[in-house]
Design an enzyme around this catalytic site. Structure first.
Site, PDB file in Angstrom:
ATOM      1  N   ASP A 131     -25.905 -34.753  32.242  1.00 33.23           N
ATOM      2  CA  ASP A 131     -25.270 -35.994  32.669  1.00 33.23           C
ATOM      3  C   ASP A 131     -23.790 -35.769  32.978  1.00 33.23           C
ATOM      4  O   ASP A 131     -23.153 -34.909  32.363  1.00 33.23           O
ATOM      5  CB  ASP A 131     -25.431 -37.041  31.546  1.00 33.23           C
ATOM      6  CG  ASP A 131     -25.193 -38.458  32.044  1.00 33.23           C
ATOM      7  OD1 ASP A 131     -25.059 -38.652  33.272  1.00 33.23           O
ATOM      8  OD2 ASP A 131     -25.128 -39.372  31.207  1.00 33.23           O
TER       9      ASP A 131
ATOM     10  N   ASN B  75     -22.422 -35.647  36.382  1.00 30.68           N
ATOM     11  CA  ASN B  75     -22.084 -35.081  37.706  1.00 30.68           C
ATOM     12  C   ASN B  75     -21.209 -36.033  38.514  1.00 30.68           C
ATOM     13  O   ASN B  75     -20.239 -35.626  39.146  1.00 30.68           O
ATOM     14  CB  ASN B  75     -23.363 -34.818  38.521  1.00 30.68           C
ATOM     15  CG  ASN B  75     -24.224 -33.727  37.923  1.00 30.68           C
ATOM     16  OD1 ASN B  75     -23.817 -33.059  36.986  1.00 30.68           O
ATOM     17  ND2 ASN B  75     -25.425 -33.560  38.465  1.00 30.68           N
ATOM     18  N   GLY B  76     -21.593 -37.317  38.499  1.00 29.18           N
ATOM     19  CA  GLY B  76     -20.862 -38.315  39.292  1.00 29.18           C
ATOM     20  C   GLY B  76     -19.435 -38.480  38.797  1.00 29.18           C
ATOM     21  O   GLY B  76     -18.485 -38.498  39.589  1.00 29.18           O
ATOM     22  N   ARG B  77     -19.271 -38.567  37.459  1.00 26.89           N
ATOM     23  CA  ARG B  77     -17.928 -38.747  36.893  1.00 26.89           C
ATOM     24  C   ARG B  77     -17.056 -37.515  37.147  1.00 26.89           C
ATOM     25  O   ARG B  77     -15.868 -37.624  37.412  1.00 26.89           O
ATOM     26  CB  ARG B  77     -18.025 -39.040  35.381  1.00 26.89           C
ATOM     27  CG  ARG B  77     -18.254 -40.504  35.088  1.00 26.89           C
ATOM     28  CD  ARG B  77     -18.756 -40.713  33.702  1.00 26.89           C
ATOM     29  NE  ARG B  77     -20.151 -40.323  33.591  1.00 26.89           N
ATOM     30  CZ  ARG B  77     -20.785 -40.157  32.447  1.00 26.89           C
ATOM     31  NH1 ARG B  77     -20.153 -40.318  31.307  1.00 26.89           N
ATOM     32  NH2 ARG B  77     -22.055 -39.837  32.441  1.00 26.89           N
TER      33      ARG B  77
ATOM     34  N   HIS C 203     -23.104 -32.996  41.981  1.00 22.62           N
ATOM     35  CA  HIS C 203     -24.475 -32.485  41.859  1.00 22.62           C
ATOM     36  C   HIS C 203     -24.529 -30.994  42.262  1.00 22.62           C
ATOM     37  O   HIS C 203     -25.240 -30.208  41.648  1.00 22.62           O
ATOM     38  CB  HIS C 203     -25.434 -33.301  42.731  1.00 22.62           C
ATOM     39  CG  HIS C 203     -25.567 -34.738  42.289  1.00 22.62           C
ATOM     40  ND1 HIS C 203     -25.742 -35.096  40.979  1.00 22.62           N
ATOM     41  CD2 HIS C 203     -25.539 -35.908  42.982  1.00 22.62           C
ATOM     42  CE1 HIS C 203     -25.820 -36.424  40.876  1.00 22.62           C
ATOM     43  NE2 HIS C 203     -25.688 -36.935  42.090  1.00 22.62           N
TER      44      HIS C 203
ATOM     45  N   GLU D 215     -35.908 -43.993  36.888  1.00 22.68           N
ATOM     46  CA  GLU D 215     -34.842 -44.975  37.156  1.00 22.68           C
ATOM     47  C   GLU D 215     -33.889 -44.495  38.268  1.00 22.68           C
ATOM     48  O   GLU D 215     -33.251 -45.300  38.941  1.00 22.68           O
ATOM     49  CB  GLU D 215     -34.027 -45.248  35.877  1.00 22.68           C
ATOM     50  CG  GLU D 215     -34.779 -46.026  34.802  1.00 22.68           C
ATOM     51  CD  GLU D 215     -35.848 -45.214  34.066  1.00 22.68           C
ATOM     52  OE1 GLU D 215     -35.765 -43.965  34.047  1.00 22.68           O
ATOM     53  OE2 GLU D 215     -36.777 -45.826  33.510  1.00 22.68           O
ATOM     54  N   ASN D 216     -33.801 -43.169  38.452  1.00 27.07           N
ATOM     55  CA  ASN D 216     -32.900 -42.648  39.491  1.00 27.07           C
ATOM     56  C   ASN D 216     -33.318 -43.057  40.910  1.00 27.07           C
ATOM     57  O   ASN D 216     -32.522 -42.984  41.846  1.00 27.07           O
ATOM     58  CB  ASN D 216     -32.789 -41.114  39.416  1.00 27.07           C
ATOM     59  CG  ASN D 216     -31.957 -40.612  38.263  1.00 27.07           C
ATOM     60  OD1 ASN D 216     -32.154 -39.505  37.766  1.00 27.07           O
ATOM     61  ND2 ASN D 216     -31.002 -41.425  37.807  1.00 27.07           N
TER      62      ASN D 216
ATOM     63  N   ARG E 152     -31.011 -45.419  42.844  1.00 24.40           N
ATOM     64  CA  ARG E 152     -29.709 -45.000  43.394  1.00 24.40           C
ATOM     65  C   ARG E 152     -29.706 -45.176  44.915  1.00 24.40           C
ATOM     66  O   ARG E 152     -30.765 -45.290  45.538  1.00 24.40           O
ATOM     67  CB  ARG E 152     -29.448 -43.536  43.044  1.00 24.40           C
ATOM     68  CG  ARG E 152     -29.225 -43.374  41.570  1.00 24.40           C
ATOM     69  CD  ARG E 152     -28.618 -42.042  41.230  1.00 24.40           C
ATOM     70  NE  ARG E 152     -28.327 -42.045  39.799  1.00 24.40           N
ATOM     71  CZ  ARG E 152     -27.565 -41.185  39.158  1.00 24.40           C
ATOM     72  NH1 ARG E 152     -27.002 -40.203  39.848  1.00 24.40           N
ATOM     73  NH2 ARG E 152     -27.361 -41.276  37.877  1.00 24.40           N
TER      74      ARG E 152
ATOM     75  N   ARG F 127     -27.390 -33.692  25.133  1.00 23.16           N
ATOM     76  CA  ARG F 127     -26.969 -34.555  26.235  1.00 23.16           C
ATOM     77  C   ARG F 127     -25.475 -34.364  26.466  1.00 23.16           C
ATOM     78  O   ARG F 127     -24.679 -34.439  25.536  1.00 23.16           O
ATOM     79  CB  ARG F 127     -27.255 -36.036  25.951  1.00 23.16           C
ATOM     80  CG  ARG F 127     -26.843 -36.906  27.150  1.00 23.16           C
ATOM     81  CD  ARG F 127     -27.288 -38.346  27.044  1.00 23.16           C
ATOM     82  NE  ARG F 127     -27.048 -39.009  28.326  1.00 23.16           N
ATOM     83  CZ  ARG F 127     -27.739 -40.047  28.778  1.00 23.16           C
ATOM     84  NH1 ARG F 127     -28.716 -40.540  28.066  1.00 23.16           N
ATOM     85  NH2 ARG F 127     -27.463 -40.593  29.951  1.00 23.16           N
TER      86      ARG F 127
ATOM     87  N   SER G   8     -32.347 -42.412  27.155  1.00 22.64           N
ATOM     88  CA  SER G   8     -32.649 -42.748  28.552  1.00 22.64           C
ATOM     89  C   SER G   8     -34.075 -42.405  28.988  1.00 22.64           C
ATOM     90  O   SER G   8     -34.280 -41.758  30.031  1.00 22.64           O
ATOM     91  CB  SER G   8     -31.643 -42.092  29.498  1.00 22.64           C
ATOM     92  OG  SER G   8     -30.352 -42.533  29.201  1.00 22.64           O
TER      93      SER G   8
HETATM   94  C1  FPP Z   1     -26.687 -36.881  36.124  1.00 23.38           C
HETATM   95  O1  FPP Z   1     -25.385 -37.081  36.582  1.00 23.38           O
HETATM   96  C2  FPP Z   1     -27.411 -35.912  36.913  1.00 23.38           C
HETATM   97  C3  FPP Z   1     -28.478 -36.197  37.716  1.00 23.38           C
HETATM   98  C4  FPP Z   1     -29.043 -37.535  37.904  1.00 23.38           C
HETATM   99  C5  FPP Z   1     -29.155 -35.161  38.493  1.00 23.38           C
HETATM  100  C6  FPP Z   1     -29.204 -33.795  37.903  1.00 23.38           C
HETATM  101  C7  FPP Z   1     -29.175 -32.856  39.016  1.00 23.38           C
HETATM  102  C8  FPP Z   1     -28.532 -31.670  39.028  1.00 23.38           C
HETATM  103  C9  FPP Z   1     -27.854 -31.102  37.857  1.00 23.38           C
HETATM  104  C10 FPP Z   1     -28.438 -30.906  40.285  1.00 23.38           C
HETATM  105  C11 FPP Z   1     -29.608 -30.135  40.768  1.00 23.38           C
HETATM  106  C12 FPP Z   1     -30.706 -29.866  39.836  1.00 23.38           C
HETATM  107  C13 FPP Z   1     -31.481 -28.747  39.842  1.00 23.38           C
HETATM  108  C14 FPP Z   1     -32.615 -28.685  38.903  1.00 23.38           C
HETATM  109  C15 FPP Z   1     -31.222 -27.608  40.711  1.00 23.38           C
HETATM  110  P1  FPP Z   1     -25.004 -38.524  37.118  1.00 23.38           P
HETATM  111  O2  FPP Z   1     -25.101 -38.501  38.593  1.00 23.38           O
HETATM  112  O3  FPP Z   1     -25.816 -39.554  36.426  1.00 23.38           O
HETATM  113  O4  FPP Z   1     -23.501 -38.603  36.650  1.00 23.38           O
HETATM  114  P2  FPP Z   1     -22.684 -39.894  36.234  1.00 23.38           P
HETATM  115  O5  FPP Z   1     -23.378 -40.484  35.048  1.00 23.38           O
HETATM  116  O6  FPP Z   1     -21.345 -39.308  35.872  1.00 23.38           O
HETATM  117  O7  FPP Z   1     -22.632 -40.788  37.428  1.00 23.38           O
END
Ligand code: FPP
Length: 246
Positions: free
Chosen positions: A21, A23-25, A38, A68-69, A72, A189, A197
């Site tokens: 978790d 990536n977005g932040r 990502h 749930e994704n 998005r 996590r 989640s």
């Molecule tokens: C959560 O961060 C991450 C995901 C929903 C996707 C996970 C995907 C990857 C790590 C990339 C590719 C995966 C593989 C298996 C090659 P978020 O987007 O929910 O972050 P946030 O909560 O900060 O917005």
């Protein structure tokens, strides 16, 4: 002594599961688009998969895309699916070199055709690998999995293939997406959120939970080794007393 050298090889988690978790932040903090988070997250996946193989963890399961994704924005979903396909293509050789078998859990039929095709291709090519099983949870939701399990078992009851009094944990296990996987021992996590989640609710019944503030794109092998060392210092009692364990 390095963190890796401090790990007791006899007390490794058999099955490690990770909610990746943040990536977005991570991207937002750097003024970048979410897809950059990502992309960096995919690099972390490679590093962590290699680290787990290096220390001989037999089962690693990563929460890559939840049911749930699907809520998005379409653009982000498309980019994630494309990133998944390109990562699979690129990392097939990493899987082969490290003797890693790819496995998937989730409602796979709901994924784009191209993604399914690439997944099935890599699953087929790595099926004889035996050092570690890497499971990607894709379009995965634990409640959906439990509903699917109940429907399948109900049908068997209806067709007199099983009687209700014979339904036990092993019957349920054999209908879950994770039927070939052991229970989770350690769940990590990242990003500071402290919730599950809808991930492997049945399978984490006795798992140790480990939460870290580090965002997934920044997560390193040493961070993983720290989590494993922390796990190794815990006493897992499975309902027993400390004295009973001695
Ligand atoms: C959560 O961060 C991450 C995901 C929903 C996707 C996970 C995907 C990857 C790590 C990339 C590719 C995966 C593989 C298996 C090659 P978020 O987007 O929910 O972050 P946030 O909560 O900060 O917005």
């Amino acid at each position: 002594m390095s963190l890796q050298d401090q790990i007791d090889k006899n007390k490794l988690p058999n099955h490690l599961a990770v909610i990746m978790d943040g990536n977005g932040r991570w991207a937002k903090q750097k003024g970048l688009f979410r897809n950059k988070g990502h992309e960096k997250g995919a690099k972390t996946v490679k590093a962590i998969v290699e680290a787990c193989a290096e220390i001989d963890i037999p089962f690693l399961t990563l929460y890559a895309f939840s049911t749930e994704n699907w809520n998005r924005p379409k653009l982000e979903i498309d980019l994630l699916m494309r990133l998944l396909v390109s990562s699979l293509k690129k990392e097939l050789k990493t899987l082969q070199k490290n003797n890693i078998k790819l496995n998937v859990i989730g409602n796979i039929d709901s994924l784009p055709k191209k993604t399914i095709k690439e997944l099935l291709d890599v699953i087929e090519k790595t099926k004889s690998n035996s050092r570690m099983t890497l499971t990607l949870a894709l379009s995965y939701g634990s409640r959906e999995e439990i509903i699917k399990t109940i429907k399948e078992i109900s049908l068997k009851v209806k067709n007199n293939l099983i009687s209700p009094e014979n339904i036990d944990e092993s019957v349920i296990n054999s209908h879950l997406y994770t039927q070939n996987l052991p229970d989770v021992d350690l769940l990590i996590r990242t990003s500071g959120e402290q919730r599950i989640s809808n991930f492997l609710l049945w399978q984490i019944a006795y798992a140790e939970l480990y939460f870290t503030d580090i965002l997934w794109p920044d997560y390193t092998k040493d961070n993983l080794f720290e989590a494993i060392l922390n796990y190794q210092n815990r006493e897992r009692r499975f309902g027993k007393t400390s004295d009973q364990l001695k």
